[in-house]
Design a protein around this motif. Structure first.
Motif, PDB file in Angstrom:
ATOM      1  N   ARG A  91       0.830  -1.208   0.000  1.00 21.77           N
ATOM      2  CA  ARG A  91       0.000   0.000   0.000  1.00 21.77           C
ATOM      3  C   ARG A  91       0.859   1.251   0.000  1.00 21.77           C
ATOM      4  NH1 ARG A  91      -5.294   1.240   1.350  1.00 21.77           N
ATOM      5  NH2 ARG A  91      -5.636   3.340   2.143  1.00 21.77           N
ATOM      6  N   ARG A  92       1.917   1.255   0.820  1.00 21.71           N
ATOM      7  CA  ARG A  92       2.793   2.430   0.869  1.00 21.71           C
ATOM      8  C   ARG A  92       3.550   2.596  -0.435  1.00 21.71           C
ATOM      9  NH1 ARG A  92       3.453   5.028   5.520  1.00 21.71           N
ATOM     10  NH2 ARG A  92       5.381   5.925   4.720  1.00 21.71           N
ATOM     11  N   HIS A 123       1.256   4.017  -2.999  1.00 21.49           N
ATOM     12  CA  HIS A 123       1.083   5.448  -2.752  1.00 21.49           C
ATOM     13  C   HIS A 123       2.301   6.228  -3.244  1.00 21.49           C
ATOM     14  CE1 HIS A 123       0.243   9.244  -0.867  1.00 21.49           C
ATOM     15  NE2 HIS A 123      -0.820   8.791  -0.221  1.00 21.49           N
ATOM     16  N   PHE A 144      -6.105   5.359  -1.722  1.00 19.80           N
ATOM     17  CA  PHE A 144      -5.754   4.209  -2.542  1.00 19.80           C
ATOM     18  C   PHE A 144      -6.424   2.970  -1.965  1.00 19.80           C
ATOM     19  CE2 PHE A 144      -2.216   7.132  -3.198  1.00 19.80           C
ATOM     20  CZ  PHE A 144      -2.112   7.134  -4.576  1.00 19.80           C
ATOM     21  N   PRO A 183      -3.589  10.586  -4.444  1.00 18.75           N
ATOM     22  CA  PRO A 183      -4.615   9.549  -4.300  1.00 18.75           C
ATOM     23  C   PRO A 183      -5.838   9.873  -5.151  1.00 18.75           C
ATOM     24  CG  PRO A 183      -4.611  10.981  -2.381  1.00 18.75           C
ATOM     25  CD  PRO A 183      -3.438  11.394  -3.220  1.00 18.75           C
ATOM     26  N   ARG A 219      -0.227   8.203   4.651  1.00 20.68           N
ATOM     27  CA  ARG A 219      -0.243   7.309   3.496  1.00 20.68           C
ATOM     28  C   ARG A 219      -0.884   5.963   3.838  1.00 20.68           C
ATOM     29  NH1 ARG A 219       5.521   8.304   0.338  1.00 20.68           N
ATOM     30  NH2 ARG A 219       5.324  10.565   0.211  1.00 20.68           N
ATOM     31  N   ASP A 220      -0.906   5.642   5.117  1.00 15.26           N
ATOM     32  CA  ASP A 220      -1.537   4.405   5.545  1.00 15.26           C
ATOM     33  C   ASP A 220      -1.963   4.574   6.997  1.00 15.26           C
ATOM     34  OD1 ASP A 220      -2.507   1.886   5.736  1.00 15.26           O
ATOM     35  OD2 ASP A 220      -0.565   0.867   5.725  1.00 15.26           O
TER      36      ASP A 220
END
Length: 458
Positions: free
Chosen positions: A54-55, A58, A363, A64, A159-160
């Protein structure tokens, strides 16, 4: 007798690091594409659900996408979550008959219970499905309050933000009474922390602002939170000093034509719709209630929208933090305008009277099963067999039901539920048949099929 033809050898598997590089380049504004990729095979599914993917996703795409928006229109024919991605995409949002969407930020959406005696808030993570119910502050007394949610992790780059701590800021005015002067009313703010599970002491301003139904909040520099009442008075809440102040929009004529946003310099901004123009203003960097408004840009709708959309009023309904985009409602439909590139997309065909859209920005990547909430059990013995166990026939029946449900979800474009059902089906089959069960799953047997759109004839 001729010898039977030899079986063609399977092509060599791609290196895992190359698979991840390919998956990282899938378009972020087509969430269904990444979901279909996760169904190709076990290796691809593990790659997209890895904690670090996920990171990296991103970092690669940076800005996003707007996955969709939440709204509170009374027409039951309209979905509570409306997707804006390139492919059909759905999220199982909370029941719109019980909740009013009021905010979304840092991977979490916020709802307020409906009714005259609103008594509960709901925080919902669209990606994981996790929910938290929070009673409103004990000091609450208002006709139409509002609130905002944001990440509370120190040094987080957002970002997460999933699974981390969060805070909720709840703002409400004393019950509106036209016979009481404005300076004799009270507007208060309370802050809830998920780490302590309690509300802090209220911060009050001795001025009645009115109700909050038409606008959502804006967060500036992770330190200042802004709200706007229905009378277009702007409230600034300093998160560090716990101070509440109020000031006016550039024009205090109260014509319901302004909307909060972030300016290009990262400060507070407002958009003002005037005929076929959209004026964007920002606050001076000096800040404070005495800071002046400065005109930063003028957008001419005739350069961006189709001619048929300009025969009546153009309304700005929402701003997408992180994506720097606004939503405008016209007689020709609902449009999203990306302010950086002036790219315009129609995201809804009809004019249904939307009045406050809550964009869902971020995302979307499939998560490992142990990080998802409210989903089917991960083992066939948890429900299919009961506590005493059961025969394999019941287990296989459950697997087939999940497979059929997932297939129907794919046909309807509901890739989120399709992923959950098919993934659980495969887990059951692998437990019963071993890894060979993956070869028999027709929906993932051919890698290329996973990327076909739902209306493909192949």
């Amino acid at each position: 007798m001729a010898a039977p033809p030899s079986r063609r050898a399977s092509p060599p598997a791609l290196p895992e690091e190359l698979v991840e590089e390919i998956l990282l380049r899938l378009p972020p504004d087509n969430s269904g594409c990444l979901l279909r990729a996760s169904l190709v095979c076990k290796t691809w599914g593990l790659a997209v659900s890895h904690p670090g993917f996920r990171r990296r996703f991103h970092d690669h795409h940076r800005t996003p996408p707007v996955l969709g928006f939440l709204h509170d229109w009374d027409d039951e024919r309209i979905s509570h979550f409306v997707p804006t991605t390139a492919s059909s995409f759905s999220l199982a949002a909370p029941d719109r008959r019980s909740w009013r969407a009021i905010d979304c930020r840092h991977g979490r959406a916020l709802f307020l219970s409906k009714g005259l005696d609103a008594c509960e808030l709901l925080v919902w993570e669209p990606t994981t499905g996790a929910e938290w119910r929070i009673p409103v502050p004990a000091a609450f007394e208002s006709d139409e309050p509002t609130a905002a949610v944001f990440c509370a992790a120190d040094g987080c780059d957002h970002r997460d933000c999933l699974r981390g701590p969060f805070r909720v800021v709840f703002i409400f005015a004393a019950v509106f009474d036209y016979y009481i002067p404005l300076d004799e009313g009270v507007t208060s703010v309370c802050v809830y922390s998920s780490e302590t599970g309690i509300w802090g002491e209220p911060t009050s301003l001795y001025r009645e602002i009115g109700n909050f139904t038409l606008y959502s909040s804006v967060l500036v520099r992770n330190s200042l939170l802004y709200f706007m009442s229905d009378g277009e008075a702007i409230q600034e809440y300093d998160l560090g000093r716990h101070k509440l102040s109020v000031f006016d929009t550039p024009d205090d004529s109260f014509k319901l034509k302004f909307n909060l946003m972030l300016a290009d310099n990262g400060e507070l901004g407002v958009s003002e719709s005037i005929g076929r123009r959209l004026k964007l203003c920002s606050r001076e960097l000096s800040g404070g209630t005495g800071a002046r408004w400065e005109l930063s840009r003028v957008i001419y709708f005739e350069n961006l929208l189709p001619h048929g959309a300009l025969v009546d009023l153009v309304e700005v309904l929402g701003f997408a933090e992180g994506a720097n985009a606004i939503f405008v409602n016209t007689v020709a439909g609902l449009f999203m305008i990306e302010l950086q590139s002036d790219r315009v997309r129609k995201v809804y065909d009809d004019d249904h009277g939307f009045f406050n859209l809550i964009p869902v920005v971020g995302f979307y990547t499939p998560l490992p099963r142990d990080e998802r909430q409210n989903l089917p059990p991960s083992s066939p013995t948890e429900e299919a067999t009961g506590e005493d166990g059961g025969d394999l026939g019941k287990i296989f029946d459950q697997a087939q039901q999940l497979f059929d449900k997932g297939s129907n979800a794919i046909k309807e474009g509901d890739f989120v539920n399709a992923f959950e059902c098919v993934n659980h089906d495969l887990q059951i089959r692998v437990l019963c048949y071993g890894e060979a069960a993956l070869e028999g799953a027709s929906t993932i047997k051919k890698r290329g099929c996973a990327f076909q759109p739902k209306d493909s004839n192949e």
